[in-house]
Structure formats: C-alpha cells, structure tokens
Design a protein around this motif. Structure first.
Motif, PDB file in Angstrom:
ATOM      1  N   GLY A  69       0.785  -1.222   0.000  1.00 45.48           N
ATOM      2  CA  GLY A  69       0.000   0.000   0.000  1.00 45.48           C
ATOM      3  C   GLY A  69       0.818   1.275   0.000  1.00 45.48           C
ATOM      4  N   LEU A  70       1.993   1.241  -0.611  1.00 47.77           N
ATOM      5  CA  LEU A  70       2.831   2.432  -0.704  1.00 47.77           C
ATOM      6  C   LEU A  70       2.535   3.162  -2.010  1.00 47.77           C
ATOM      7  CD1 LEU A  70       6.119   0.701   0.458  1.00 47.77           C
ATOM      8  CD2 LEU A  70       4.823   2.382   1.786  1.00 47.77           C
ATOM      9  N   ASN A  71       2.566   4.490  -1.962  1.00 46.91           N
ATOM     10  CA  ASN A  71       2.296   5.308  -3.141  1.00 46.91           C
ATOM     11  C   ASN A  71       3.594   5.873  -3.706  1.00 46.91           C
ATOM     12  OD1 ASN A  71       0.855   6.776  -5.113  1.00 46.91           O
ATOM     13  ND2 ASN A  71       0.843   8.593  -3.814  1.00 46.91           N
ATOM     14  N   THR A  72       3.889   5.533  -4.938  1.00 42.18           N
ATOM     15  CA  THR A  72       5.091   5.982  -5.659  1.00 42.18           C
ATOM     16  C   THR A  72       6.354   5.943  -4.801  1.00 42.18           C
ATOM     17  OG1 THR A  72       4.619   8.343  -5.217  1.00 42.18           O
ATOM     18  CG2 THR A  72       3.812   7.403  -7.303  1.00 42.18           C
ATOM     19  N   SER A  88       7.934   8.970  -0.800  1.00 35.61           N
ATOM     20  CA  SER A  88       6.891   8.944  -1.812  1.00 35.61           C
ATOM     21  C   SER A  88       7.168  10.057  -2.805  1.00 35.61           C
ATOM     22  CB  SER A  88       5.505   9.142  -1.187  1.00 35.61           C
ATOM     23  OG  SER A  88       4.533   9.355  -2.194  1.00 35.61           O
ATOM     24  N   ARG A  89       7.454   9.673  -4.054  1.00 35.18           N
ATOM     25  CA  ARG A  89       7.787  10.667  -5.071  1.00 35.18           C
ATOM     26  C   ARG A  89       6.697  11.710  -5.230  1.00 35.18           C
ATOM     27  NH1 ARG A  89       7.539   8.976 -11.235  1.00 35.18           N
ATOM     28  NH2 ARG A  89       5.332   9.383 -10.733  1.00 35.18           N
ATOM     29  N   ASP A  90       5.441  11.270  -5.370  1.00 32.83           N
ATOM     30  CA  ASP A  90       4.357  12.187  -5.705  1.00 32.83           C
ATOM     31  C   ASP A  90       3.744  12.887  -4.500  1.00 32.83           C
ATOM     32  OD1 ASP A  90       4.842  11.367  -8.269  1.00 32.83           O
ATOM     33  OD2 ASP A  90       2.985  10.223  -8.509  1.00 32.83           O
ATOM     34  N   GLU A  91       3.713  12.211  -3.355  1.00 30.67           N
ATOM     35  CA  GLU A  91       3.136  12.835  -2.157  1.00 30.67           C
ATOM     36  C   GLU A  91       4.133  13.724  -1.433  1.00 30.67           C
ATOM     37  OE1 GLU A  91       1.756   9.487   0.076  1.00 30.67           O
ATOM     38  OE2 GLU A  91      -0.209   9.469  -0.924  1.00 30.67           O
ATOM     39  N   GLY A  92       5.442  13.523  -1.666  1.00 26.42           N
ATOM     40  CA  GLY A  92       6.455  14.332  -0.998  1.00 26.42           C
ATOM     41  C   GLY A  92       6.606  14.008   0.471  1.00 26.42           C
ATOM     42  N   GLY A 117       5.783  14.734 -13.704  1.00 25.35           N
ATOM     43  CA  GLY A 117       6.558  13.846 -14.553  1.00 25.35           C
ATOM     44  C   GLY A 117       7.376  12.882 -13.720  1.00 25.35           C
ATOM     45  N   GLU A 118       8.686  12.833 -13.990  1.00 25.08           N
ATOM     46  CA  GLU A 118       9.587  11.955 -13.245  1.00 25.08           C
ATOM     47  C   GLU A 118      10.153  12.635 -12.002  1.00 25.08           C
ATOM     48  OE1 GLU A 118      12.551  10.666 -16.000  1.00 25.08           O
ATOM     49  OE2 GLU A 118      11.131   9.512 -17.209  1.00 25.08           O
ATOM     50  N   GLY A 119       9.758  13.886 -11.753  1.00 28.71           N
ATOM     51  CA  GLY A 119      10.287  14.623 -10.616  1.00 28.71           C
ATOM     52  C   GLY A 119       9.434  14.466  -9.379  1.00 28.71           C
ATOM     53  N   GLY A 120       9.989  14.861  -8.242  1.00 30.92           N
ATOM     54  CA  GLY A 120       9.301  14.795  -6.961  1.00 30.92           C
ATOM     55  C   GLY A 120      10.299  14.498  -5.868  1.00 30.92           C
ATOM     56  N   LEU A 121       9.855  13.849  -4.813  1.00 33.23           N
ATOM     57  CA  LEU A 121      10.749  13.446  -3.730  1.00 33.23           C
ATOM     58  C   LEU A 121      11.400  12.125  -4.139  1.00 33.23           C
ATOM     59  CD1 LEU A 121      11.894  13.894  -0.884  1.00 33.23           C
ATOM     60  CD2 LEU A 121       9.877  12.718   0.018  1.00 33.23           C
ATOM     61  N   LEU A 122      12.702  12.131  -4.308  1.00 37.54           N
ATOM     62  CA  LEU A 122      13.397  10.992  -4.906  1.00 37.54           C
ATOM     63  C   LEU A 122      14.296  10.289  -3.883  1.00 37.54           C
ATOM     64  CD1 LEU A 122      14.078  12.695  -8.372  1.00 37.54           C
ATOM     65  CD2 LEU A 122      12.152  11.259  -7.691  1.00 37.54           C
ATOM     66  N   GLY A 123      15.615  10.428  -3.970  1.00 37.41           N
ATOM     67  CA  GLY A 123      16.514   9.633  -3.147  1.00 37.41           C
ATOM     68  C   GLY A 123      16.584  10.060  -1.696  1.00 37.41           C
ATOM     69  N   LEU A 124      16.879   9.077  -0.836  1.00 32.31           N
ATOM     70  CA  LEU A 124      17.105   9.301   0.590  1.00 32.31           C
ATOM     71  C   LEU A 124      18.460   8.728   0.988  1.00 32.31           C
ATOM     72  CD1 LEU A 124      13.707   8.207   2.207  1.00 32.31           C
ATOM     73  CD2 LEU A 124      14.446  10.545   1.665  1.00 32.31           C
ATOM     74  N   ALA A 125      19.088   9.330   1.978  1.00 30.32           N
ATOM     75  CA  ALA A 125      20.328   8.802   2.556  1.00 30.32           C
ATOM     76  C   ALA A 125      20.432   9.280   3.988  1.00 30.32           C
ATOM     77  CB  ALA A 125      21.545   9.251   1.753  1.00 30.32           C
ATOM     78  N   LEU A 126      21.041   8.475   4.836  1.00 32.44           N
ATOM     79  CA  LEU A 126      21.281   8.867   6.223  1.00 32.44           C
ATOM     80  C   LEU A 126      22.670   9.467   6.355  1.00 32.44           C
ATOM     81  CD1 LEU A 126      19.900   5.783   8.205  1.00 32.44           C
ATOM     82  CD2 LEU A 126      18.661   7.818   7.405  1.00 32.44           C
ATOM     83  N   SER A 365       7.322  -0.393  -8.391  1.00 28.10           N
ATOM     84  CA  SER A 365       7.012   0.977  -8.823  1.00 28.10           C
ATOM     85  C   SER A 365       5.885   0.935  -9.848  1.00 28.10           C
ATOM     86  CB  SER A 365       8.262   1.639  -9.427  1.00 28.10           C
ATOM     87  OG  SER A 365       8.061   3.024  -9.634  1.00 28.10           O
ATOM     88  N   ASN A 366       4.739   0.427  -9.397  1.00 31.01           N
ATOM     89  CA  ASN A 366       3.600   0.281 -10.293  1.00 31.01           C
ATOM     90  C   ASN A 366       2.588   1.418 -10.180  1.00 31.01           C
ATOM     91  OD1 ASN A 366       4.476  -2.260 -11.370  1.00 31.01           O
ATOM     92  ND2 ASN A 366       3.901  -3.185  -9.407  1.00 31.01           N
ATOM     93  N   THR A 367       2.753   2.312  -9.190  1.00 35.20           N
ATOM     94  CA  THR A 367       1.843   3.446  -9.014  1.00 35.20           C
ATOM     95  C   THR A 367       2.462   4.742  -9.524  1.00 35.20           C
ATOM     96  OG1 THR A 367       2.647   3.788  -6.744  1.00 35.20           O
ATOM     97  CG2 THR A 367       0.708   2.374  -7.021  1.00 35.20           C
ATOM     98  N   ASP A 368       3.514   4.624 -10.350  1.00 32.42           N
ATOM     99  CA  ASP A 368       4.241   5.820 -10.802  1.00 32.42           C
ATOM    100  C   ASP A 368       3.697   6.401 -12.101  1.00 32.42           C
ATOM    101  OD1 ASP A 368       5.074   3.968 -12.660  1.00 32.42           O
ATOM    102  OD2 ASP A 368       7.219   4.142 -12.241  1.00 32.42           O
ATOM    103  N   GLY A 369       2.535   5.917 -12.560  1.00 31.05           N
ATOM    104  CA  GLY A 369       1.939   6.426 -13.781  1.00 31.05           C
ATOM    105  C   GLY A 369       2.322   5.656 -15.023  1.00 31.05           C
ATOM    106  N   ARG A 370       3.289   4.759 -14.901  1.00 32.90           N
ATOM    107  CA  ARG A 370       3.726   3.969 -16.048  1.00 32.90           C
ATOM    108  C   ARG A 370       3.527   2.471 -15.824  1.00 32.90           C
ATOM    109  NH1 ARG A 370       9.321   7.167 -17.807  1.00 32.90           N
ATOM    110  NH2 ARG A 370       8.284   9.137 -18.353  1.00 32.90           N
ATOM    111  N   GLY A 371       3.040   2.125 -14.658  1.00 34.23           N
ATOM    112  CA  GLY A 371       2.826   0.724 -14.348  1.00 34.23           C
ATOM    113  C   GLY A 371       1.355   0.353 -14.385  1.00 34.23           C
TER     114      GLY A 371
END
Length: 386
Positions: A69-72, A88-92, A117-126, A365-371
C-alpha cells in the motif's frame, strides 16, 4: 549555490581518492542468445587474482512481502535502529516502515517538493553521523531545480511531525519532466554522491560546468569534495544520461546504473573524471575517450533505477524490464553474463538496497503512472540471493 564550508583535510582527500579510484573498462562481447533481447557484458581491466569470483549463476528467493500500500515509493533508507524510511515521489512524504510488522508511520511531508513527470521526492540517505545527528538527506525536485536537503528526524515527536525544517545542502541541479536523476548515497569515504540526469537537454551531459548528466561528489555540508577531479567542482564523472543507481562493492569501488535512450542501458564502473559518452555514445563505444560499461542491456529488458551489491554481484532493479538483474563481478568486470530474476512477477522494480549478508530489500514501482497497479501495490519485498 553551495554551502560555503571548507574544513576537510588533505588527508581525507587522499584517502577518498584511494577508496573510489581503480575502476576501468574496455572491449567486450555479448551473450550467445538473440542480440535483440539478451544483455551483454564488457570486459574491464583485470583485478588482482586473489579476488574471489562468484558463481556464474545465482539464485533469488522471495522471502516475504515486508509492506504493502505504498504510493510511488522511490528512495529507501534502512535505519540502524531497525525499520526503513521510504520516500513517496508524488506525495512528498517520508514514511517509516516497521520491517517486522509492516506498520507504516508517516514522518511528515518535505516542504518545497514539486512533483511532476519523473520529478518529486526521490533519493534518501542517512548522514554518516546519523547515530549522533539524526540527519536524513533527501533529493527532490522543487519549482525551480533539483536539490539536496537534510532534516533532523525525531521519532519521539507525534507521527506526521517528526521531520525538522529542511536545510538546503546543494541546489541548482537542472530539472525537467524527465531525467531528473535522484539517487544519493554516502560512500565509504563518508562523502555524498549524487546521481543527476540531463533533464532532457542532451548537451548538459558533456558540459563540465553543468550539474546535469553527472555524478557529483560533495562533503556532507554540500561543498565540492576534496580530491575531486576538476578543481573547485562537485563533478566526479560526466557524460551520463540519467543516473538512478549508486552502489559500492566490497573493495569500495563505485558502480552506477544509467538509463539509455532507445538502445542500451548501462551498468558502469565509475572512474574519477571519466567521460561515459552520452550523448555521443550509448552503450559500448569504439571511441577510447569514453568509458565502456561493465554490462549493457536493451532498454526493453532493463530501464534501470536502483542497484545494490551483495554476494559478489551487483543487483539492478528494472522498471520497463520488470525484473531484477544479477551481474557477477571480478574486479570491475562482469565475470559472466547478467542473469534475470522475477521477470514480470511483481511489475516495475524501482529500488534495491542491501539488507545485510545475502538479503536485499526491493521496492515495486507500479503506481508511478507507467505501471499497472494490482491490489497491494506498491510493496517492499525481502529477497534472499546468491
């Protein structure tokens, strides 16, 4: 553009170069199967004979589904105290997943994210000092650029309010509807590596003054790292189209996954200051001024995003290819042809990270608009590999 702090010693510069140099590539061949569908590998400079080579063929077992149940979902960061942070890329938003129960707790929304598009909240690192500073780094698309910020994570605060105000570490990376890069990772040298895309403007990849189509190497404060190949520049390598995978092997050598255009996707061994050819070269090239990939795939079979290293191989998630690729290594060369797993079983695969030993975590990654989302998407899987 860059936070002005320059307090890193020359000793760190020398050690960082030793940690990340030593990768090479050269001529190569392809597998004996149909060239239209099969991946190929290219040889690299021989590594010391003492290095152990993994078996030519490996295995993958799906141990369990960790969360649903994760979104993007895009960025994934394992916490030392247990659990995973998921962007979450789209929810930020950033969510903590309990890896024992699958329970999801939202930390909060990252302000300033402009998802399109392909932008949004992307990579994470500690942070490399996460145990003491509790800093989470994030790469995201804003209204004007792509940038890296860091925030304090305080799990003692109420859910939804556990992220401190973001401190901008680095900004000015070109943005677009496509090719925003987005993967970030701290290396063995405790420096921050950032994979960027050329945002659809192909010429940026060869322009060393541009931040697009590059791998950047920064101090945790956002300065160009000491020992970088170009003076006073954050650029570590260039000639990339869209870098979304970064990982180090057991010898601290850096590998990166890169989207091709129509012909070849790439897994590259990264050399400081090297040119990886885009847009002149896509995949293996006869031009010796470009670095050839460790392995390459037709874009229908891969379209790679995240990579991880485990059990002597690089494991690469495929989006359009809907499969997980295993690339066994000897030094920086592929020691056997890449091997595909999970083909079509879980749809598009975005991110793969080490879960320690022979275990991996992989996100769909099936909720990213291309899946084509199914019930339960998107999810995190735990895999056992060899």
């Amino acid at each position: 553009m860059i936070v002005q702090r320059r307090a890193v010693s020359a000793v760190l510069a020398a050690s960082a170069l030793l940690l990340t140099a030593g990768c090479s590539s050269g001529a190569g061949g392809s597998s004996g199967a149909s060239a239209s569908a099969s991946p190929s590998r290219t040889a690299a400079q021989s590594s010391p004979a003492a290095e152990e080579t993994p078996p030519a063929k490996g295995t993958v077992k799906v141990v369990r589904t960790v969360a649903e149940g994760l979104n993007t979902p895009w960025g994934l960061a394992p916490l030392p105290e247990g659990g995973l942070l998921v962007a979450s890329r789209d929810e930020g938003t950033i969510t903590r997943v309990d890896t024992d129960t699958g329970k999801k707790t939202e930390l909060g929304e990252v302000p300033g994210v402009s998802a399109a598009g392909e932008g949004g909240l992307l990579g994470l690192a500690l942070s490399p000092d996460y145990a003491s500073d509790r800093m989470v780094y994030a790469y995201f698309t804003s209204a004007s650029d792509n940038r890296v910020v860091r925030m304090i994570y305080d799990p003692a605060r109420p859910a939804g309010d556990q992220l401190g105000a973001p401190d901008t570490v680095f900004k000015g990376i070109p943005k677009g509807m496509i090719h925003n890069g987005g993967r970030i990772a701290f290396g063995p040298d405790r420096l921050l590596y950032v994979g960027t895309g050329e945002s659809g403007d192909r010429g940026l990849a060869q322009d060393k003054k541009s931040l697009g189509g590059k791998i950047l190497r920064l101090t945790p404060e956002g300065e160009p790292a000491p020992g970088n190949p170009f003076p006073d520049s954050p650029v570590y390598s260039y000639g990339h189209r869209n870098v979304q995978g970064l990982a180090w092997d057991s010898k601290q050598r850096l590998f990166a996954a890169e989207f091709g255009q129509d012909t070849w996707d790439e897994l590259n061994a990264i050399v400081p200051g090297a040119d990886y050819g885009w847009p002149t070269a896509e995949g293996k090239s006869e031009d010796t001024k470009f670095r050839n990939p460790t392995a390459q795939w037709h874009t229908d079979d891969a379209s790679p995003s995240g990579i991880a290293y485990a059990e002597g191989s690089v494991w690469m998630a495929g989006l359009k290819g809907q499969r997980l690729w295993r690339v066994p290594l000897k030094g920086t060369a592929a020691s056997a042809d890449p091997q595909a797993f999970l083909q079509g079983e879980y749809g598009r695969l975005r991110t793969v990270v080490s879960a320690g030993g022979d275990k991996l975590w992989v996100t769909t990654s099936n909720t990213d608009g291309r899946g084509d989302p199914e019930q339960g998407d998107d999810r995190i899987l735990e895999l056992q590999v060899s």
